[in-house]
Design a protein around this motif. Structure first.
Motif, short mmCIF file in Angstrom:
data_model
loop_
_atom_site.label_atom_id
_atom_site.label_comp_id
_atom_site.label_asym_id
_atom_site.label_seq_id
_atom_site.Cartn_x
_atom_site.Cartn_y
_atom_site.Cartn_z
N GLN A 1 8.87 -46.75 4.41
CA GLN A 1 8.00 -46.16 2.92
C GLN A 1 8.70 -45.67 1.47
OE1 GLN A 1 8.18 -41.85 4.85
NE2 GLN A 1 6.17 -41.38 3.12
N GLN A 2 7.12 -46.49 0.86
CA GLN A 2 7.52 -46.36 -0.69
C GLN A 2 8.08 -45.10 -1.04
OE1 GLN A 2 9.33 -46.83 -3.36
NE2 GLN A 2 8.52 -49.32 -2.88
N ALA A 3 8.81 -44.38 -1.92
CA ALA A 3 9.05 -43.32 -2.11
C ALA A 3 8.98 -43.56 -3.60
CB ALA A 3 10.39 -42.58 -1.97
N ARG A 4 9.06 -44.59 -4.15
CA ARG A 4 8.98 -44.64 -6.17
C ARG A 4 7.59 -44.55 -5.74
NH1 ARG A 4 11.29 -50.89 -8.30
NH2 ARG A 4 10.56 -50.10 -10.29
N TYR B 1 12.19 -44.84 -11.03
CA TYR B 1 12.21 -43.46 -9.92
C TYR B 1 11.94 -42.69 -11.71
CZ TYR B 1 12.91 -45.70 -5.85
OH TYR B 1 12.72 -47.06 -4.80
N GLY B 2 11.69 -41.08 -10.95
CA GLY B 2 11.82 -40.21 -11.99
C GLY B 2 10.32 -40.62 -12.50
N GLU B 3 9.63 -40.97 -12.66
CA GLU B 3 8.25 -41.26 -13.92
C GLU B 3 7.73 -40.60 -13.02
OE1 GLU B 3 6.74 -44.18 -15.86
OE2 GLU B 3 8.52 -45.00 -16.42
N VAL B 4 5.97 -39.76 -13.61
CA VAL B 4 5.25 -39.77 -12.73
C VAL B 4 4.32 -40.74 -12.64
CG1 VAL B 4 3.51 -38.01 -12.25
CG2 VAL B 4 5.65 -37.23 -13.33
#
Length: 141
Positions: free
Chosen positions: A13-16, A27-30
């Motif tokens: 599952q892509q959380a990125r 990671y961390g960008e919207v």
């Protein structure tokens, strides 16, 4: 090699975060809101995919159609895979990948034309018209 993000069941599952065309962001960008992975009934899937396409999100439309194809009856699998492939072709087109776009549109067209010849359920879609529209966008016809 980094393992993919996984959900509680161990499924990939892509959380990125991703941009509107499905490209991964740091990671961390919207990014854009991810779509639900819960299967919807056929008509709702089509309406949702259309809404995503209208919003300029062909990659997300592909994901919505893919959720349906993974949960549909076996005799409808070619329909949902073909529709998802059309959206991937449009994604490649929007990303500037003309070769990938053309290949995916033609692969989808073959799948959908075969499906339509067998006179199967299309949920009111004119598959020939959809193929022509996608080809027109990709080839500039």
């Amino acid at each position: 090699m980094v393992d993919r993000d996984r959900n509680e069941q161990g499924r990939a599952q892509q959380a990125r975060p991703r941009d509107a065309l499905g490209r991964p962001l740091p990671y961390g960008e919207v990014g854009v809101e991810p779509i639900s992975e819960e299967p919807l009934p056929p008509e709702e899937t089509l309406a949702y995919a259309r809404e995503l396409l209208d919003a300029g999100r062909p990659f997300a439309a592909h994901e919505a159609l893919e959720v349906r194809w993974k949960s549909c009856p076996e005799d409808e699998r070619e329909l949902w895979q073909g529709l998802a492939q059309l959206c991937v072709g449009l994604t490649h087109h929007e990303r500037g990948n003309a070769v990938g776009a053309s290949r995916l549109i033609e692969r989808a067209a073959k799948r959908l034309e075969t499906y339509a010849r067998d006179a199967r359920l299309t949920y009111g879609l004119d598959l020939g018209e959809l193929i022509a529209c996608a080809r027109g966008r990709v080839h500039g016809d």
